[in-house]
Design an enzyme around this catalytic site. Structure first.
Site, short mmCIF file in Angstrom:
data_model
loop_
_atom_site.label_atom_id
_atom_site.label_comp_id
_atom_site.label_asym_id
_atom_site.label_seq_id
_atom_site.Cartn_x
_atom_site.Cartn_y
_atom_site.Cartn_z
N LYS A 177 -3.36 4.59 -1.23
CA LYS A 177 -4.34 3.51 -1.23
C LYS A 177 -5.69 4.20 -1.30
O LYS A 177 -6.33 4.47 -0.26
CB LYS A 177 -4.17 2.68 0.05
CG LYS A 177 -4.65 1.26 -0.09
CD LYS A 177 -4.14 0.40 1.05
CE LYS A 177 -4.88 -0.90 1.12
NZ LYS A 177 -4.77 -1.74 -0.07
N1 PPE Z 1 -0.46 -3.53 -3.83
C1 PPE Z 1 -1.77 -3.25 -3.86
C2 PPE Z 1 -2.36 -2.65 -5.08
C3 PPE Z 1 -2.54 -3.51 -2.72
O1 PPE Z 1 -3.86 -3.22 -2.73
C4 PPE Z 1 -1.95 -4.09 -1.59
C5 PPE Z 1 -2.77 -4.41 -0.37
C6 PPE Z 1 -0.57 -4.37 -1.61
C7 PPE Z 1 0.14 -4.06 -2.76
C8 PPE Z 1 0.16 -4.93 -0.43
O2 PPE Z 1 0.24 -3.97 0.60
P1 PPE Z 1 0.32 -4.37 2.14
O3 PPE Z 1 -1.01 -4.93 2.50
O4 PPE Z 1 0.62 -3.09 2.83
O5 PPE Z 1 1.40 -5.35 2.27
N2 PPE Z 1 -4.10 -4.80 -0.63
C9 PPE Z 1 -5.06 -4.74 0.44
C10 PPE Z 1 -6.47 -4.80 -0.09
C11 PPE Z 1 -6.85 -6.07 -0.76
C12 PPE Z 1 -8.32 -6.08 -1.12
O6 PPE Z 1 -8.71 -6.99 -1.83
O7 PPE Z 1 -9.08 -5.21 -0.66
C13 PPE Z 1 -4.81 -5.77 1.53
O8 PPE Z 1 -4.05 -6.70 1.31
O9 PPE Z 1 -5.38 -5.62 2.61
#
Ligand code: PPE
Length: 315
Positions: free
Chosen positions: A157
């Site tokens: 991330k």
């Molecule tokens: N894929 C991506 C690319 C992603 O950024 C997130 C979280 C996920 C999948 C889901 O991951 P999880 O939150 O661990 O279930 N995206 C984060 C950031 C969003 C933003 O706009 O900034 C979030 O959901 O916090």
């Protein structure tokens, strides 16, 4: 965004408006940073951070992937987050830890710049709107492919990588949709710009695998476990684009978004949020709000200091 009062910055609590960096900070120029998105919910046991340890683990793995040596331990960051939530007096919030290369030296020899760390917490409502969790959203397959694993690290991330998500989001907004769905470099379904994706076919729940350029989402992991615990078959396997149109149900998962049904893709109706989606969504919400005994271990409770209450005056 809604402000709170305090931000944790390099080991100290500073006022929201005072939490500033130099304009020549490395991360601002090259995206050299890693971050997390975490949520805390108000539960009967107090404010509970959902899967905090798993998020901190992922932060450290993202940092390791980009050779960033974080100057604080996971235990210290956990404690700082608890204290930050208490100081800001938030019952529920979004939590954003960020580590980035700061001010030192520009240029691509990144190790010349020091690593700074901040944690911010603030109230953040449903990412795609409160209604969308009930009624579903309209999605569009993006013309932008998800970051490929041979040029960047989809599992990390990392700040700079989000330019890819921003291209897809900008395109989708201009086209008048609620969210994008990205394909990987092979043309198979990957994920949303900030969410993982699930499809239901013949009653089986399917989500693209780690080799489809996805982020290893913590909500994704939770949903896989909840699905199996509820007795569904959950498969991690490649999903062809056409399966999005053939699916009985489709939904997105993420910390910010939570669990959002998709009711239409590329103007083709998927339908109202389906039975399996609702079943999993309800259980997931029970887990978030501490109503599911079997998932209490996912909650990191923010202990409140014991407040001395004035004794009742009796006449
Ligand atoms: N894929 C991506 C690319 C992603 O950024 C997130 C979280 C996920 C999948 C889901 O991951 P999880 O939150 O661990 O279930 N995206 C984060 C950031 C969003 C933003 O706009 O900034 C979030 O959901 O916090």
């Amino acid at each position: 965004m809604e402000k709170s009062e305090w931000i944790w910055m390099n080991g100290e609590f500073v006022r929201w408006d005072e939490a500033k960096v130099h304009v020549l900070s490395h991360g601002l120029h090259y995206g050299t940073g890693v971050f997390e998105g975490i949520r805390a919910y108000e539960t009967a046991r107090g404010t509970a951070i959902f899967r905090h340890a798993d998020h901190l683990d992922r932060l450290f793995r993202s940092a390791m992937s980009y050779r960033l040596e974080l100057p604080h331990s996971q235990a210290a960051l956990r404690e700082a987050t608890h204290e930050l939530i208490r100081r800001n007096e938030l019952a529920s919030c979004y939590i954003r830890p960020l580590a980035f290369r700061g001010y030192g030296n520009l240029g691509l020899h990144a190790h010349d710049s020091p690593i700074e760390m901040v944690i911010a917490v603030w109230p953040w409502g449903a990412y795609l709107g409160e209604d969308s969790k009930r009624t579903g959203i309209r999605a569009k397959v993006s013309s932008w492919r998800r970051t490929s694993p041979d040029s960047l690290i989809p599992h990390a991330k990392a700040s700079g990588q989000y330019l890819n998500s921003i291209l897809a989001t900008t395109e989708m907004v201009q086209a008048g949709y609620d969210e994008a769905i990205m394909l990987d470099q092979r043309g198979l379904v990957s994920e949303g710009p900030g969410e993982n994706i699930f499809v239901v076919r013949d009653g089986t729940i399917i989500t693209p695998p780690h080799t489809a350029s996805i982020l290893d989402g913590i909500t994704r992991r939770s949903v896989i476990q909840i699905g199996r615990d509820l007795g569904y078959t959950v498969e991690e396997r490649d999903v062809a684009r056409a399966e999005l149109y053939l699916a009985e149900e489709v939904f997105l998962t993420g910390t910010a978004a939570e669990l959002v049904p998709v009711r239409e893709i590329d103007d083709i109706p998927v339908g109202e949020p389906g039975e399996i989606t609702r079943h999993i969504q309800n259980k997931f919400e029970d887990a978030l709000y501490g109503r599911a005994e079997e998932y209490l271990e996912w909650l990191d409770i923010v202990e409140q200091p014991s407040v001395e209450r004035p004794s009742k005056v009796t006449s």
